[in-house]
Design an enzyme around this catalytic site. Structure first.
Site, mmCIF file in Angstrom:
data_model
loop_
_atom_site.group_PDB
_atom_site.id
_atom_site.type_symbol
_atom_site.label_atom_id
_atom_site.label_comp_id
_atom_site.label_asym_id
_atom_site.label_seq_id
_atom_site.Cartn_x
_atom_site.Cartn_y
_atom_site.Cartn_z
ATOM 1 N N HIS A 164 0.817 -1.212 0.000
ATOM 2 C CA HIS A 164 0.000 0.000 0.000
ATOM 3 C C HIS A 164 0.853 1.266 0.000
ATOM 4 O O HIS A 164 0.389 2.342 -0.387
ATOM 5 C CB HIS A 164 -0.942 0.010 1.203
ATOM 6 C CG HIS A 164 -2.224 0.736 0.962
ATOM 7 N ND1 HIS A 164 -2.316 1.898 0.215
ATOM 8 C CD2 HIS A 164 -3.490 0.476 1.358
ATOM 9 C CE1 HIS A 164 -3.557 2.313 0.178
ATOM 10 N NE2 HIS A 164 -4.303 1.472 0.863
ATOM 11 N N ASP A 379 -8.096 -7.998 -19.032
ATOM 12 C CA ASP A 379 -8.250 -9.062 -20.026
ATOM 13 C C ASP A 379 -6.867 -9.387 -20.583
ATOM 14 O O ASP A 379 -6.297 -8.610 -21.348
ATOM 15 C CB ASP A 379 -9.201 -8.602 -21.127
ATOM 16 C CG ASP A 379 -9.447 -9.668 -22.187
ATOM 17 O OD1 ASP A 379 -8.755 -10.711 -22.171
ATOM 18 O OD2 ASP A 379 -10.321 -9.458 -23.045
#
Length: 439
Positions: A164, A379
């Site tokens: 993070h 994708d």
């Protein structure tokens, strides 16, 4: 449906590091105070789930070919080179930084003999799901780790852990968009270069906090050990229900409407003292709020938390449109002065060295939204994910709002919303019933 228990095991086939395919800057990357405030939170774990039976994947002999994925990642890491580095400390001033040394991202390949895509879709974000599908990170200074797990049915679970201190959600999705584009399109991939200039969020000299700033932004949660067991629940709100809810809330945003609903129901189900102060906190993106605005492709942490408070009795009983209005008015008050005050505050604040553990008090709720984020734009050449979600959510009082699963082939989302809640087990069933009653 299989239960997710400690007996489920994976076979790890390979563990290696993927390094940038070209030379990258070798230097320490300065971190802003908004990066440093997240340093103790460690890695955020997510999971993408892909079916080998989708139209885009059907008949593909190279479904999730590991060599192709590695090559694409190596190319993406050229532009996103901090993710190939390690968390370190500047020798001159002792400030934490990312050492951009090109050591690479951890890449693990595994196989699950007993699990199918359907099984994994039924799992809830939990430490056990993270153990199964997200790599164990050693050393902890690694910025990026991924695990490709081939399932019994031929599908794939792609687990990821991103430190993070390096990224917020928008930056993480930007990387996955780029990595998947290189895998799908190769040399024809379109690349939006990330902006690595974190000095755009440098504190003022001297740091100055506006007197009213702490009335709006919320610097730190108060966590304690839970008084009882916690439970995780996933609630789906349909597209039609969202439309009705927004109308009920005066035509406000989906975030304000859903957050108002969850906050009000939580105040009823958790039964805090009527006169106690109920608090809702949530992260906000400052890219467009800063002046001048940050580049949309700013890579790093460009978020901090806002807070809304009110008497618990009021939040539980007033009109839902009024609760939504409280949230919206808080967001509307965020201007450049508030942004700069927050940056300055965290620059002066002492950084926590221990990771946050525990649960929020029953007067508090924290809601993180991924609405408007490219959650399903990953994708790799075999269709969009059927599901993208957190791999773990185990802190009581923390709620995540995200788009429901996308359509694997045409990319169009259902318009539904998923609400991922971690709450006291004794309250969560009533909270769920209240939510559906009000919809």
């Amino acid at each position: 449906m299989k239960s997710m228990d400690s007996e489920l095991q994976l076979q790890v086939l390979e563990s290696s590091f993927v390094t940038p395919s070209e030379s990258t800057p070798s230097q320490g990357l300065w971190l802003s105070s908004l990066d440093l405030m997240h340093a103790n939170r460690g890695h955020t774990s997510t999971i993408y789930l892909y079916s080998s039976s989708s139209d885009a994947a059907a008949g593909a002999a190279d479904f999730f070919d590991v060599a192709r994925l590695k090559e694409a990642m190596a190319r993406a890491l050229v532009a996103f080179y901090p993710l190939a580095g390690r968390l370190g400390v500047n020798d001159d001033d002792g400030r934490m930084e990312i050492s951009c040394n090109g050591e690479g991202a951890l890449f693990v390949v595994a196989h699950a003999d007993d699990l199918t895509v359907h099984d994994v879709k039924e799992f809830k974000p939990s430490p056990e799901q993270r153990r199964l599908f997200v790599p164990r990170i050693e050393p902890s200074s690694i910025m990026l780790a991924v695990q490709v797990t081939f399932l019994k049915c031929g599908g794939v679970a792609l687990g990821a852990a991103l430190h993070h201190v390096a990224v917020d959600a928008l930056s993480a999705f930007h990387f996955f968009q780029t990595w998947s584009a290189f895998s799908k399109h190769g040399d024809h991939a379109t690349l939006e270069l990330p902006c690595h200039d974190r000095t755009l969020l440098r504190a003022r000299s001297p740091p100055t906090v506006h007197p009213d700033a702490l009335l709006t932004f919320y610097p730190k949660h108060t966590l304690s050990n839970p008084s009882g067991p916690l439970a995780i629940q996933i609630i789906t709100i349909s597209k039609d229900q969202i439309t009705s809810l927004k109308h009920l809330c005066g035509g406000t945003s989906t975030f304000c409407a859903v957050s108002a609903l969850v906050w009000q129901c939580a105040c009823v189900a958790r039964r805090p003292p009527p006169e106690s102060e109920a608090r809702l906190t949530f992260p906000v993106d400052i890219r467009r709020r800063a002046r001048p605005p940050l580049p949309s492709c700013y890579f790093g942490n460009a978020v901090f938390w806002l807070g809304v408070t009110g008497a618990a009795r009021d939040i539980a009983t007033e009109a839902l449109a009024s609760v939504a209005g409280r949230i919206k008015s808080t967001i509307d008050r965020m201007d450049d002065e508030l942004v700069r005050s927050a940056i300055d505050y965290f620059e002066m604040a002492e950084m926590d060295s221990q990771p946050p553990r525990g649960t929020l008090p029953q007067t508090d709720l924290h809601i993180t939204s991924w609405f408007g984020r490219p959650q399903y734009d990953a994708d790799f050449g075999w269709g969009k994910p059927e599901l993208m979600s957190l791999a773990e959510n185990s802190r009581g009082g923390f709620v995540y709002l995200m788009n429901d699963e996308g359509k694997a082939d045409d990319g169009a989302g259902s318009g539904d919303v998923r609400v991922l809640m971690c709450m006291e087990a004794v309250n969560i069933r009533e909270l769920e019933q209240l939510l559906y009653t009000k919809l």
